[in-house]
Design a protein around this motif. Structure first.
Motif, PDB file in Angstrom:
ATOM      1  N   TYR A   1      -2.248   0.861  -4.813  1.00 31.52           N
ATOM      2  CA  TYR A   1      -2.002  -0.521  -4.144  1.00 31.52           C
ATOM      3  C   TYR A   1      -1.399  -1.416  -5.355  1.00 31.52           C
ATOM      4  O   TYR A   1      -1.698  -1.209  -6.562  1.00 31.52           O
ATOM      5  CB  TYR A   1      -3.483  -1.227  -3.868  1.00 31.52           C
TER       6      TYR A   1
ATOM      7  N   THR B   1      -4.490   6.857  -2.936  1.00 31.03           N
ATOM      8  CA  THR B   1      -3.329   5.730  -2.774  1.00 31.03           C
ATOM      9  C   THR B   1      -3.271   4.666  -3.761  1.00 31.03           C
ATOM     10  O   THR B   1      -4.055   4.541  -4.569  1.00 31.03           O
ATOM     11  CB  THR B   1      -4.288   5.050  -1.578  1.00 31.03           C
TER      12      THR B   1
ATOM     13  N   ARG C   1       0.915  -1.260  -0.159  1.00 31.71           N
ATOM     14  CA  ARG C   1      -0.043  -0.008  -0.063  1.00 31.71           C
ATOM     15  C   ARG C   1       0.998   1.119  -0.024  1.00 31.71           C
ATOM     16  O   ARG C   1       1.977   1.335   0.660  1.00 31.71           O
ATOM     17  CB  ARG C   1      -0.883   0.210   1.459  1.00 31.71           C
TER      18      ARG C   1
END
Lengths: 336, 330, 365
Positions: free
Chosen positions: C318, C316, C309
């Motif tokens: 991932y 964000t 992450r």
């Protein structure tokens, strides 16, 4: 209390070692300094000694304390040997002839100046070409230039002597084989031309000694000047020649000065070639100094004074260029 | 804001007159022509004054020509005769003597070069190790130490001659009268005179070794020592595995320079000892000078010169190879 | 004011070295801001230097305006060049540096002065005109270099990574400023950089090069949305486009070797007809913002495990492992996943890319 004694014990020993190291350091420092400077100091005070003090045992060390300094030796430098005794008399003093020192010093200055200007100029141009252009066989040429410095001078001394003796005759011999009368006549006319005892010959020789050095050093400096300087100027409508003149040379000038110090020193100090080639004319100071050694009694005071006068320019140069010198004496192997 | 000045300022493109660049001056001087123009003076001069004489002397070395007796004569070819004589293969008595002399003079040269370079190296490096830190007057010391190597060799020799005198020399005064040692007859004793040459040369050139060593030492990155300290390495270990490997290449270059210079020593031998006593300080350069310009054996002298040249080239190559080896490893 | 035409330009530095520039064709319109983009050693700077006349091309023709400039010295091409390290003359003051090009034209002193002042005002360097460039902050050195370039009002500006040596904040400012400057002067600009952000934010069109070969020319959005080659796809965009080795599986889906990654392409009607050899190795590409995460059990076109992450604040990223492949997904910062989570991924099918893995070229559909 055990802890306390422990602390003192552990902290005292390193302290002693520290002081011993400090002492050793300053001792070596001062000893080195004295060893380096002493012969120079000795030469200087000898040049100030009155005749009677020069050969005194035990020797005197301190001017003004051990003896009254005098400039007599410096006056003597410019005058010929006193013949025989009775040199103290004033009328004899007046008739003494001027020595060769002024002449040889002038020669030294002329030869060194011309050598330096030409060697630095030629070498700088060659170095620029090596630094900026792609040249076929560049590595070979650079090695060739450097290798000429590896030669023991005495090895080239013989052929140089022969070549300088009568280059005119050499050319003439070759020209006489050509069956054209005016060429033969031209050969005849230069037959007696000689490079011995001439300014030209010795200067050419000294330039040759200096060139490898200048090329090597200046190439190192040019490599450090970004080529974008010239490129920017060329983009702005200047030719490469103008870019060199306006941008590169001003940038390289300090380096040229530093490099020239070495050419100056080589030419100024050279002894063998000038001794052999220029015995009668265009002689420089080192052979003159050697000649006043003479046979038998040496006038050390006068020799010292001559040496001091001759060394002053070198010491001044050394002082001025001190930051570049190390790089110079190692041919740029040490970068600063 | 950043662009406020720009958006409102439109006068540049309004005024855009588009001044055409002028024709560049010196257009004929293309890069190729320029490189030729810049290189040729240097190359020509070196060719004529360094290389041409060398070839000439190579030719002379195969003859028995003499500059005095045979001027104007065509040199008589004698093949490798002179080389044979110089290397001790001569048949007549004089030729044999020449062979012995050459061998002796090479030995003398070795006796001078070897101690000189070794002493200068050890002394110079040792001093540098001690003085490798900041201290008051460092700049002054460096400048003073630069002076000896710049001085006129003839004058240096003259001055050591004066200082080394047995009767009035200050060195003997210091040794004998101050420290109670024996008076040393530096210049007139066969075994000692060569050391007078060594002494003068050590005085002149040890600073050179020291300054190069210092340059090398100051170039060793500090973090290497810090890393070794973290590993609790001994002082000897640090010296052996950090200092020495880092400065060796530079020191070898210095040794190369010094060996080449010491090998061709002439001025000092001429002035300080004059080759004496009994030829015990006739180093090769000096001997060659005598053969060429006192005996006027031009052919033989040329051959000896070439032998000298071959020896120094071999020696230099050996050192250069060593330097490159180390540089490759590093 | 001029357009620049490059025809079949090639450059080889040594006879035995590979081509540094390999057959580049490029037309740059009058007043255009063109950025030459590529990794170091891709030939972009060499191309620029050939245009400038600082290098001589091995082959090809360069036109500035209507004029063929092959063999013309740099000084006669009526162009200005800004170097990466500025190449300001250290022995001249800022004033003299800026005035230097005008002096080559033998202009009157008054005119030189007037124009230097004008340029200085424009670039806001009036206060430092008397100072030498060495010691000035790099931003000011940069402005002086720009001043030297614009003062002659050349037909074309050439800039070689001029912002690389500035710190990040200054670089952003100068980007805006340069863009305005070019727009105001309406002068053709060819700008070399390895920084895709610079290229995307400033250029009218970007020309991307790799290994001496021109890969694609197009507007920033074109090269971003429709990369013509695998190289462009991988080079442009942060994070770079996800690329997965795969092959055609029947007529309706693509899958990787293990089959863990399989995606239906049934709505892409004519893809199959575009591929000559149905067994040819392909490359599936999708940008990380064109993927959405579905946390519901068993949902999504493919499923994988979250392994890394990277919270960046406004978004964000991932990394999701699917069989042998790792796919990076850009999500809203509010979506919190933990490593080890098993998630489903959906792809925006109108924004996926398929490349021929052998020719490296995009297959358009």
């Amino acid at each position: 209390m055990t802890t306390n004694t422990q602390i003192t014990r552990t902290s005292n020993l390193p302290k002693i070692i520290h002081y011993a190291k400090e002492f050793l350091f300053w001792f070596v420092l001062i000893a080195t300094f004295l060893f380096s400077i002493f012969p120079l100091y000795w030469m200087f005070i000898t040049s100030l000694k009155p005749r009677t003090d020069v050969e005194m045992t035990p020797p005197t060390f301190m001017p003004f304390v051990d003896y009254q300094p005098t400039l007599d030796n410096y006056v003597d430098v410019f005058l010929k040997d006193r013949a025989g005794a009775g040199f103290a008399e004033a009328d004899q003093e007046a008739t003494r002839k001027i020595s060769e020192f002024p002449t040889t010093l002038t020669n030294s200055v002329i030869i060194t100046t011309v050598t330096t200007i030409l060697a630095v100029l030629m070498g700088t141009l060659a170095a620029y070409a090596f630094s900026r252009f792609q040249i076929k066989g560049e590595a070979d040429m650079r090695f060739f230039i450097l290798s000429t410095r590896m030669l023991p001078p005495v090895v080239v001394l013989i052929p140089v002597f022969l070549m300088f003796n009568q280059p005119g005759e050499l050319v003439n011999n070759a020209l006489q084989n050509i069956p054209i009368s005016f060429i033969q006549a031209f050969g005849e006319s230069i037959k007696d031309f000689s490079l011995r005892n001439s300014y030209i010959g010795i200067t050419l020789l000294y330039i040759t000694f200096g060139l490898p050095f200048v090329v090597w050093m200046m190439k190192g400096f040019f490599d450090e000047i970004p080529k974008e300087y010239e490129e920017a100027a060329m983009m702005d409508g200047y030719s490469r020649l103008e870019a060199i003149w306006k941008i590169v040379l001003p940038e390289a000038f300090p380096a040229m000065l530093a490099t020239s110090v070495f050419v100056v020193i080589t030419a100024w100090n050279e002894f063998v070639f000038v001794l052999l080639l220029n015995r009668d004319n265009a002689t420089t100071v080192p052979p003159f100094l050697f000649s006043i050694l003479g046979y038998g009694q040496v006038e050390w005071g006068r020799t010292a004074a001559t040496s001091v006068l001759f060394l002053i320019p070198i010491i001044v140069f050394t002082f001025l260029a001190r930051n570049h010198l190390l790089r110079g004496v190692t041919f740029g192997a040490v970068r600063r | 804001m950043v662009n406020s000045g720009l958006t409102q300022n439109n006068q540049l493109d309004k005024e855009h007159s588009g001044d055409k660049p002028l024709r560049v001056r010196f257009r004929w001087l293309t890069d190729n022509r320029m490189s030729f123009l810049f290189l040729s003076p240097t190359m020509l001069l070196l060719l004529f004054i360094a290389i041409f004489p060398l070839i000439w002397s190579l030719r002379l070395s195969f003859t028995d020509w003499s500059v005095i007796g045979d001027a104007g004569k065509i040199p008589e070819p004698v093949g490798f005769h002179s080389y044979g004589t110089a290397l001790g293969l001569g048949e007549t008595r004089t030729e044999k003597r020449v062979g012995v002399e050459v061998a002796e003079r090479f030995a003398i040269t070795g006796q001078f070069v070897l101690p000189t370079v070794i002493i200068e190296l050890l002394l110079g490096f040792g001093l540098a190790m001690l003085l490798n830190r900041k201290f008051l007057g460092r700049g002054l010391l460096m400048t003073v130490m630069l002076i000896p190597m710049m001085l006129t060799p003839v004058i240096v020799a003259l001055y050591w001659k004066y200082m080394l005198r047995t009767d009035i020399g200050v060195i003997n005064y210091l040794i004998h009268d101050i420290f109670g040692g024996p008076r040393i007859d530096w210049l007139n004793q066969i075994k000692i005179a060569i050391w007078a040459l060594v002494l003068a040369d050590v005085w002149m050139w040890t600073p050179f070794m020291m300054l190069i060593s210092l340059a090398g030492l100051s170039a060793v990155p500090k973090y290497l020592y810090e890393a070794a300290d973290v590993d609790q390495a001994s002082a000897w270990f640090k010296f052996r595995h950090i200092t020495l490997p880092m400065v060796t290449p530079l020191l070898l270059i210095a040794v190369l320079f010094r060996t080449m210079d010491a090998y061709r020593l002439f001025d000092q031998a001429w002035v300080l000892t004059g080759g004496g006593p009994g030829g015990s300080t006739e180093v090769m350069s000096f001997y060659l000078y005598l053969v060429a310009f006192k005996d006027f054996e031009t052919g033989l002298a040329s051959a000896i010169g070439y032998i000298m040249l071959i020896v120094i080239i071999a020696l230099a190559n050996l050192l250069i190879r060593k330097i490159n080896e180390i540089a490759d490893e590093g | 004011m001029a357009e620049v035409k490059i025809k079949n330009l090639s450059k080889r530095f040594n006879l035995d070295s590979p081509l540094a520039v390999d057959g580049v064709n490029l037309d740059i319109a009058d007043g255009e801001f063109l950025v030459l983009l590529g990794p170091s050693g891709c030939g972009k700077t060499t191309t620029l230097r050939c245009i400038a006349g600082l290098e001589t091309q091995t082959e090809g023709e360069i036109y500035i305006g209507d004029q063929l400039v092959n063999g013309l010295p740099a000084g006669e091409r009526d162009i200005a060049f800004v170097f990466q390290f500025y190449a300001l003359y250290p022995h001249l003051s800022a004033y003299d540096n800026v005035a230097f090009p005008l002096r080559a034209q033998n202009l009157q002193k008054d005119e030189v002065d007037q124009r230097v002042q004008q340029v200085a005002k424009l670039l806001r360097i009036e206060k430092i005109l008397k100072r030498r460039p060495t010691g000035l902050p790099s931003g000011e050195q940069q402005r002086i270099a720009l001043g030297r370039a614009i003062i002659r009002r050349p037909q074309v500006f050439l800039m070689d990574e001029p912002l690389t040596n500035l710190d990040a904040a200054l670089r952003t400012d100068m980007r805006v400023e340069l863009k305005h400057l070019q727009a105001d002067m309406a002068t053709t600009m060819i700008y070399v950089t390895h920084d895709q952000t610079e290229a995307l934010s400033m250029a009218h069109r970007i020309a991307i090069m790799n290994l001496g070969v021109l890969q694609q020319v197009g507007t920033p959005l074109e090269v971003y949305n429709h990369p013509a080659t695998l190289f462009v796809a991988g080079f442009i965009g942060t994070p770079p486009m996800n690329l997965i080795n795969c092959h055609l599986n029947g007529s309706n889906s693509l899958s990787d070797e293990s089959g863990a990654f399989t995606i239906s392409i049934s709505e892409i009607q004519n893809l199959k007809s575009k591929i000559q050899n149905p067994n040819a190795p392909l490359m599936f590409g999708v940008r990380s913002e064109d993927i959405s995460v579905d946390t519901a059990e068993g949902a999504g076109e493919v499923r994988g495990e979250v392994i890394v992450r990277e919270p960046l604040g406004d978004e964000t990223i991932y990394e999701v492992e699917i069989g042998q492949n790792i796919i990076r997904v850009k999500t809203e910062p509010t979506l919190i996943l933990n490593t080890g989570d098993n998630v489903g991924l959906n792809f925006a099918h109108d924004r996926i890319h398929i490349f021929d893995a052998e020719s490296q070229k995009a297959i358009k559909f």
